[in-house]
Design a protein around this motif. Structure first.
Motif, PDB file in Angstrom:
ATOM      1  N   GLU A  87     -46.915  25.342 -55.721  1.00 22.18           N
ATOM      2  CA  GLU A  87     -47.103  26.023 -57.009  1.00 22.18           C
ATOM      3  C   GLU A  87     -46.130  25.430 -58.016  1.00 22.18           C
ATOM      4  N   THR A  88     -46.504  25.394 -59.285  1.00 21.36           N
ATOM      5  CA  THR A  88     -45.647  24.884 -60.351  1.00 21.36           C
ATOM      6  C   THR A  88     -45.774  25.802 -61.561  1.00 21.36           C
ATOM      7  N   ALA A  89     -44.661  26.054 -62.206  1.00 21.48           N
ATOM      8  CA  ALA A  89     -44.669  26.821 -63.448  1.00 21.48           C
ATOM      9  C   ALA A  89     -43.781  26.104 -64.460  1.00 21.48           C
ATOM     10  N   TYR A  90     -44.002  26.379 -65.719  1.00 20.89           N
ATOM     11  CA  TYR A  90     -43.254  25.709 -66.783  1.00 20.89           C
ATOM     12  C   TYR A  90     -42.703  26.745 -67.756  1.00 20.89           C
ATOM     13  N   ALA A  91     -41.531  26.440 -68.300  1.00 20.70           N
ATOM     14  CA  ALA A  91     -40.940  27.247 -69.366  1.00 20.70           C
ATOM     15  C   ALA A  91     -40.466  26.300 -70.455  1.00 20.70           C
ATOM     16  N   ASP A  92     -40.975  26.457 -71.638  1.00 25.34           N
ATOM     17  CA  ASP A  92     -40.579  25.596 -72.747  1.00 25.34           C
ATOM     18  C   ASP A  92     -39.080  25.708 -72.978  1.00 25.34           C
ATOM     19  N   GLY A  93     -38.401  24.565 -72.962  1.00 22.88           N
ATOM     20  CA  GLY A  93     -36.960  24.554 -73.175  1.00 22.88           C
ATOM     21  C   GLY A  93     -36.146  24.755 -71.918  1.00 22.88           C
ATOM     22  N   GLY A  94     -36.807  24.987 -70.781  1.00 24.76           N
ATOM     23  CA  GLY A  94     -36.095  25.144 -69.519  1.00 24.76           C
ATOM     24  C   GLY A  94     -36.043  26.586 -69.045  1.00 24.76           C
ATOM     25  N   TRP A  95     -35.418  26.783 -67.893  1.00 21.05           N
ATOM     26  CA  TRP A  95     -35.414  28.076 -67.219  1.00 21.05           C
ATOM     27  C   TRP A  95     -34.039  28.731 -67.268  1.00 21.05           C
ATOM     28  N   ASP A  96     -34.032  30.040 -67.408  1.00 22.52           N
ATOM     29  CA  ASP A  96     -32.815  30.799 -67.130  1.00 22.52           C
ATOM     30  C   ASP A  96     -33.062  31.617 -65.860  1.00 22.52           C
ATOM     31  N   ALA A  97     -32.018  32.245 -65.330  1.00 23.89           N
ATOM     32  CA  ALA A  97     -32.136  32.946 -64.049  1.00 23.89           C
ATOM     33  C   ALA A  97     -33.146  34.083 -64.111  1.00 23.89           C
ATOM     34  N   ALA A  98     -33.174  34.804 -65.224  1.00 24.11           N
ATOM     35  CA  ALA A  98     -34.117  35.917 -65.343  1.00 24.11           C
ATOM     36  C   ALA A  98     -35.549  35.415 -65.358  1.00 24.11           C
ATOM     37  N   GLY A  99     -35.778  34.290 -66.025  1.00 20.72           N
ATOM     38  CA  GLY A  99     -37.114  33.719 -66.053  1.00 20.72           C
ATOM     39  C   GLY A  99     -37.555  33.245 -64.681  1.00 20.72           C
ATOM     40  N   ILE A 100     -36.625  32.650 -63.929  1.00 22.08           N
ATOM     41  CA  ILE A 100     -36.929  32.225 -62.561  1.00 22.08           C
ATOM     42  C   ILE A 100     -37.289  33.433 -61.702  1.00 22.08           C
ATOM     43  N   ASP A 101     -36.523  34.514 -61.850  1.00 20.59           N
ATOM     44  CA  ASP A 101     -36.806  35.728 -61.082  1.00 20.59           C
ATOM     45  C   ASP A 101     -38.202  36.264 -61.401  1.00 20.59           C
ATOM     46  N   ALA A 102     -38.549  36.276 -62.671  1.00 19.11           N
ATOM     47  CA  ALA A 102     -39.865  36.784 -63.061  1.00 19.11           C
ATOM     48  C   ALA A 102     -40.983  35.900 -62.523  1.00 19.11           C
ATOM     49  N   ALA A 103     -40.788  34.577 -62.599  1.00 19.22           N
ATOM     50  CA  ALA A 103     -41.805  33.650 -62.096  1.00 19.22           C
ATOM     51  C   ALA A 103     -41.948  33.775 -60.585  1.00 19.22           C
ATOM     52  N   TRP A 104     -40.815  33.942 -59.897  1.00 23.02           N
ATOM     53  CA  TRP A 104     -40.874  34.093 -58.446  1.00 23.02           C
ATOM     54  C   TRP A 104     -41.686  35.318 -58.058  1.00 23.02           C
ATOM     55  N   ARG A 105     -41.396  36.444 -58.688  1.00 23.10           N
ATOM     56  CA  ARG A 105     -42.066  37.683 -58.327  1.00 23.10           C
ATOM     57  C   ARG A 105     -43.538  37.666 -58.711  1.00 23.10           C
ATOM     58  N   ALA A 106     -43.861  37.008 -59.823  1.00 23.39           N
ATOM     59  CA  ALA A 106     -45.234  37.033 -60.313  1.00 23.39           C
ATOM     60  C   ALA A 106     -46.133  36.021 -59.619  1.00 23.39           C
ATOM     61  N   THR A 107     -45.563  34.869 -59.257  1.00 19.06           N
ATOM     62  CA  THR A 107     -46.410  33.765 -58.806  1.00 19.06           C
ATOM     63  C   THR A 107     -46.014  33.185 -57.454  1.00 19.06           C
ATOM     64  N   PHE A 108     -44.712  32.937 -57.280  1.00 18.68           N
ATOM     65  CA  PHE A 108     -44.265  32.154 -56.132  1.00 18.68           C
ATOM     66  C   PHE A 108     -44.127  32.968 -54.847  1.00 18.68           C
ATOM     67  N   ALA A 109     -43.704  34.237 -54.966  1.00 17.36           N
ATOM     68  CA  ALA A 109     -43.363  35.012 -53.768  1.00 17.36           C
ATOM     69  C   ALA A 109     -44.517  35.108 -52.788  1.00 17.36           C
ATOM     70  N   ALA A 110     -45.731  35.241 -53.295  1.00 18.69           N
ATOM     71  CA  ALA A 110     -46.890  35.405 -52.412  1.00 18.69           C
ATOM     72  C   ALA A 110     -47.174  34.147 -51.603  1.00 18.69           C
ATOM     73  N   GLN A 111     -46.611  33.017 -52.041  1.00 18.42           N
ATOM     74  CA  GLN A 111     -46.869  31.757 -51.354  1.00 18.42           C
ATOM     75  C   GLN A 111     -45.638  31.209 -50.644  1.00 18.42           C
ATOM     76  N   ALA A 112     -44.591  32.019 -50.533  1.00 19.21           N
ATOM     77  CA  ALA A 112     -43.381  31.573 -49.831  1.00 19.21           C
ATOM     78  C   ALA A 112     -43.716  31.222 -48.387  1.00 19.21           C
ATOM     79  N   GLN A 113     -43.088  30.190 -47.875  1.00 14.86           N
ATOM     80  CA  GLN A 113     -43.409  29.674 -46.551  1.00 14.86           C
ATOM     81  C   GLN A 113     -42.543  30.313 -45.475  1.00 14.86           C
TER      82      GLN A 113
END
Length: 305
Positions: free
Chosen positions: A269-295
């Motif tokens: 999975e890949t996600a993008y944030a204009d201007g880069g990521w902060d920790a809160a944005g990473i947390d939100a992306a993980w919970r919304a998109t990445f967590a369901a596909q964790a290995q």
């Protein structure tokens, strides 16, 4: 699979899986250099091969040092005139959980598996490349031996899982570097009843029954893909043969009734944030998109219970 005229080195060939590989290669027509740290075990395998009409010599030594690797190749060339196949099989176990694993436990496993495969692979590649430069078009075959632990991780095997994962990466790298000379490099991921699997509590009783001559139960052969060393050997023979000349950079598993092709590491999975990521944005992306596909970690058999 006719290997007549081909010459193979098998490291750690004095017993179990290595022995099965050496005997199967010889039965297919290859001349075999049987390497083991145990001189008597190597001699017994040579006697078994020659007694069946095959050709084999013993070359005794612990893999790891460059001198051992160079001697193996020199012995192959002196006895049989060339080298076509390397099966880098020699290995040891020193299982401990991380906080109990000593430096010596770690270093011995790395030296035997990873450095031993590197030095023997390098020596074999040099000889095979020289043959190609002299006009030989048969190419060469380098077969490294991985493990499910290297694909998934395994409790108590920091050292072993790390080197087995490294060996697959090594084979994939060699498949790129050696392609021009017609030399393939592949990893075999065996699952077999052996002294190593006997250290796994779930399989200890099955190993004892196997040694006593009992057939391996269908639930192990089919459902768990766990068989005998002889069940693994045909894959090594095929990878050593002309039939597999287009196959390189692969990790192929075999055990019991099961044959498996492992994937290369892939982006899930890949996600993008204009201007880069902060920790809160990473947390939100993980919970919304990445967590369901964790290995998950650990071999499938452990996850299946």
């Amino acid at each position: 699979m006719d290997l007549a005229g081909r010459v193979a080195i098998v490291t750690g060939a004095g017993r179990s899986l290595g022995r099965a590989y050496a005997i199967a290669l010889a039965a297919a027509g290859a001349s075999v250099v049987v390497n083991d740290v145990d001189a008597d075990a190597a001699a017994e395998v040579v006697t078994e091969i020659t007694g069946a009409g095959g050709q084999a010599i013993a070359s005794v030594g612990a893999v790891g040092p460059a001198d051992t690797a160079e001697k193996l190749v020199a012995d192959a060339v002196a006895a049989f005139g060339r080298l076509d196949v390397l099966v880098a099989n020699a290995g040891v176990l020193r299982d401990r959980v991380l906080w109990k694993m000593s430096d010596d436990d770690f270093d011995l496993v790395v030296s035997t598996h990873l450095r031993g495969t590197f030095t023997t692979g390098r020596a074999a590649a040099i000889q095979m490349k020289e043959q190609a430069s002299a006009g030989d078009t048969r190419g060469g075959r380098i077969i490294v031996i991985g493990s499910p632990a290297g694909q998934f991780g395994n409790f108590g095997q920091t050292n072993y899982a790390a080197v087995k994962a490294g060996l697959v990466a090594m084979a994939r790298t060699w498949s790129l570097e050696l392609a021009r000379d017609g030399i393939t490099a592949n990893a075999v991921i065996p699952i077999a009843l052996s002294p190593m699997t006997a250290t796994i509590p779930a399989y200890a009783e099955a190993y004892e029954r196997f040694l006593a001559g009992e057939p391996i139960p269908t639930e192990l052969r089919h459902d768990k893909g766990l068989g005998s060393p002889e069940d693994v050997a045909p894959l090594v023979v095929w990878l050593a043969s002309p039939a597999s000349q287009e196959v390189t950079g692969q990790a192929i598993g075999i055990g019991g009734d099961r044959l498996t092709l492992y994937s290369h590491p892939a982006v899930i999975e890949t996600a993008y944030a204009d201007g880069g990521w902060d920790a809160a944005g990473i947390d939100a992306a993980w919970r919304a998109t990445f967590a369901a596909q964790a290995q998950p970690s650990g071999p499938p058999s452990r996850r299946e219970g």
